[in-house]
Design an enzyme around this catalytic site. Sequence first.
Site, mmCIF file in Angstrom:
data_model
loop_
_atom_site.group_PDB
_atom_site.id
_atom_site.type_symbol
_atom_site.label_atom_id
_atom_site.label_comp_id
_atom_site.label_asym_id
_atom_site.label_seq_id
_atom_site.Cartn_x
_atom_site.Cartn_y
_atom_site.Cartn_z
ATOM 1 N N GLU A 113 -49.348 46.081 3.102
ATOM 2 C CA GLU A 113 -48.882 47.152 3.693
ATOM 3 C C GLU A 113 -47.368 46.493 4.671
ATOM 4 O O GLU A 113 -47.395 45.693 5.310
ATOM 5 C CB GLU A 113 -50.003 47.537 5.212
ATOM 6 C CG GLU A 113 -49.227 48.812 6.065
ATOM 7 C CD GLU A 113 -49.771 48.800 7.510
ATOM 8 O OE1 GLU A 113 -49.612 49.622 7.949
ATOM 9 O OE2 GLU A 113 -50.280 47.837 7.816
ATOM 10 N N ASP B 47 -53.695 44.768 5.635
ATOM 11 C CA ASP B 47 -53.044 45.335 7.005
ATOM 12 C C ASP B 47 -51.908 44.595 7.436
ATOM 13 O O ASP B 47 -52.112 43.242 7.367
ATOM 14 C CB ASP B 47 -54.048 45.785 7.748
ATOM 15 C CG ASP B 47 -53.718 46.658 8.924
ATOM 16 O OD1 ASP B 47 -53.021 47.365 8.647
ATOM 17 O OD2 ASP B 47 -53.925 46.241 10.229
ATOM 18 N N ASP C 253 -50.573 56.766 9.401
ATOM 19 C CA ASP C 253 -49.919 55.887 10.497
ATOM 20 C C ASP C 253 -48.428 56.733 10.681
ATOM 21 O O ASP C 253 -47.787 56.332 11.443
ATOM 22 C CB ASP C 253 -49.367 54.608 9.968
ATOM 23 C CG ASP C 253 -50.957 53.521 10.413
ATOM 24 O OD1 ASP C 253 -51.359 53.944 11.357
ATOM 25 O OD2 ASP C 253 -50.929 52.574 9.670
#
Length: 822
Positions: free
Chosen positions: A580, A551, A645
């Site tokens: 990410e 992340d 997201d």
Amino acid sequence: MPVAPLRVVCCGLGLLVAALAGCRAPPPVSAQPGRASSACTPPPVAGPLFLRGSMTTWTPREDLAFRYVCNAYLLNVALHGRHEFRVTDARFGGELNFGVAAGERGELRLGETRTLRNAARGGGGNLVFDFDGAYTLRLDFADAAAPRLTIGPPSFDDPDAAPVDDAVARSLRFDSRDHADKTPFGAVTAGGTIAFGLHAARGIDAATLVIERRRLEGPQEVLAYDEVARVPLAREATADGEVWRGAWRFDEIGVYGYYFLVGIGGRRYVYQNNAAPIPWTRELGANGLGAVAPLPTDAARIRRFRQTVYRADFRVPDWARDIVYYYIFPERFRNGDPNNDPRPGPGTFHDRSVEVHTHWLERPWRPHSGDGSDDLAGNDFFGGDLDGISAKLGEIRALGANTLYLTPIFRAVSNHKYDTADYRNVDPHFGGNAAFARLVRAAHARGMRLVLDTSLNHTGSDSIYFDRYAKYPGLGAFKGGHIQPDSPYASWYRFDPTAREPERQYRGWAGAADLPELDKSAPSFRAFAYGAPDAVMKLWLYRGADGWRMDVAPWVPDDFWREWRAAVKGHRPDALAIAEVQFEAAKFFLGDEFDSTMNYVFRNAVQAYAAGADARASYAALELMRETYPPPAFYALMNLLSTHDSPRALYEFGYRDAHADPATIALAKRRLRLAVLFQMIFPGAPTVYYGDEVGMTGGEDPDNRGPYPWPDLGGRPDRALREQFRRLIALRHRHAVLRHGSIDAPLQLDQHLIVLLRRDGATSAITATNNDIAPHEVTLSLPRALADATFVDALGGTRVRARDATVRFTVPAQFGVVLIRR
């Protein structure tokens, strides 16, 4: 870097560039919009300011950076439509974030001067303006605490935007993807030498290749170039002009920039990258054919061509290029065991309570929306768990997916689990460690792999490590809302004991108090995360995971990721390492950090194309990746269309909610089918976000995280759409050339068509997609090796024969053809 005021004597490109450029006088004060001014002053802000808003998807972008002139920041724009925006620095949630005061109207009128407020110091809203062409924006810091913004007609005569009127300068040509201009193509390994050739008509006095090393830090907060070398180019006469040639050996890994300085008749020019925007990327330019411009007064305004140099021993697991991901937000996929569902009660969500949906097909609750829920985000639960995933592995495998990517599953109080409470244990509401073991066994038995997700940038405030609410045994670093210097986790966080309010005594990631940011330099945290024999990363690989998606990778320092990769690969060389990253990600693919990324650049480019945008503009971003990403990474990219997201693909394609009319829904699904086809024929790992295959839609979080519409729970999945997904995925599995084949520049690229040639040994494939509402006839010239080849359309079975190295076929509307020649 700070933008020097134009009243300085010479520009800051270095002595040679200053000599080439000469000194330029500042533009007259009367050229500044708004009001005339007297004395010039130094820039009040140390660093660039950006117009940042819906026109850039809230990314700071270099073409919308203000320029400081005498006593104000100026920006010329050419925009259309209604946009929300702010004036900010480059930092994510930075110290300078100017909008309107809370409760104040955001709409601006032409010529109106508005006093701005810094939202970084509390509250505030966006500015809004209806653009319809060219304007000049003027930002005046006469009052440093309350700058004033005016949007007026074009009035700033930017000296760096003057047109090039010299015929020889206009003849300059360099294309970074043309072997006549640059060899070898694309990213190179360290120690490789690249030859450059700048073409022009006769009449150039001198030409120099400038090579620089890029510094890109954080989420694009720092973008700077440091000079490495200046290579004088040698003239070589040609039949119709001349070529200026030179070469450079790139000994160290990194992302480099380069451009050409050219002198013609006493005037100085720069040949630089083009101005193509790359989705969610601060830096402009897609490489390929560049552009000439007068040499700017500030080096930061030069657009560099980009060159990646990576480690010769960079390896990505062999299985990565054959992946088709099924991407699951576990809490919303399937409830396999109602006995482990969350139950409301005091303290179940920080110092408050969770909320529980009583019907599986309800819409996720949104705070302050009037839907009857509380004012908290991330605390509503449907009951999805790991046993629910295990129960549906057969359906996932039948779809064609062979790798599961799960958003975080470790213990945490939220429904998204990025607020980790315990890295070493699966959340009990997901079934605990036993459910994970069952999922691993079932997945591996079906030949499927499993990629896990976590953040090493922050934990949850409600965790055993921080323990703000005093729920856990042991001593958390902020147990009970107080700094605990004796905690074994104290060094993992940075505290400010002088602050009075608890939320201000530590830094929450992106300003979120429930996500205390970790000090990634802390040795004990690094040991816990990846260094120790039983470190978190190694533990879960030992328990059966096959890789990691990490992340918010840009927020974590590069030296951390270098150590992290060495530890992960040392423990298990075939583990996949995914970052990410929302923007152009070449810096992570040098062989010392990651194998792959969640490819948002692909998502945005392909969504735009499938929705009808000009194929040439959309494909430019994909060509940049083909050129600047090392091949091992390029063939392993996690090619997305939807994520948890961002809005789902169908939403972006026009299917916004259940009230959409049938024609709108049908159009959105045709666009999705085209986008999925493109996923399956392009290098990289196609990724299916759960529910996309059965017609799920949804906008921003939480609507993009809805529950899967299982028919036994009252859902109505679109089975016809699922069958289209299945057939397209099967096409990719059936033809290795679509997964492994080489790829060059398109055979044809126009407003609607993208035609590609793929080769894998003796097998060739021609893929063609068409985003128009009408079919298109295509006539192609083929390489000599395919002069008389016969192709079969893998989508429809039609046979197509090439004659004299020419092939003709029809590409259907909003779809494509896949011609296979064995």
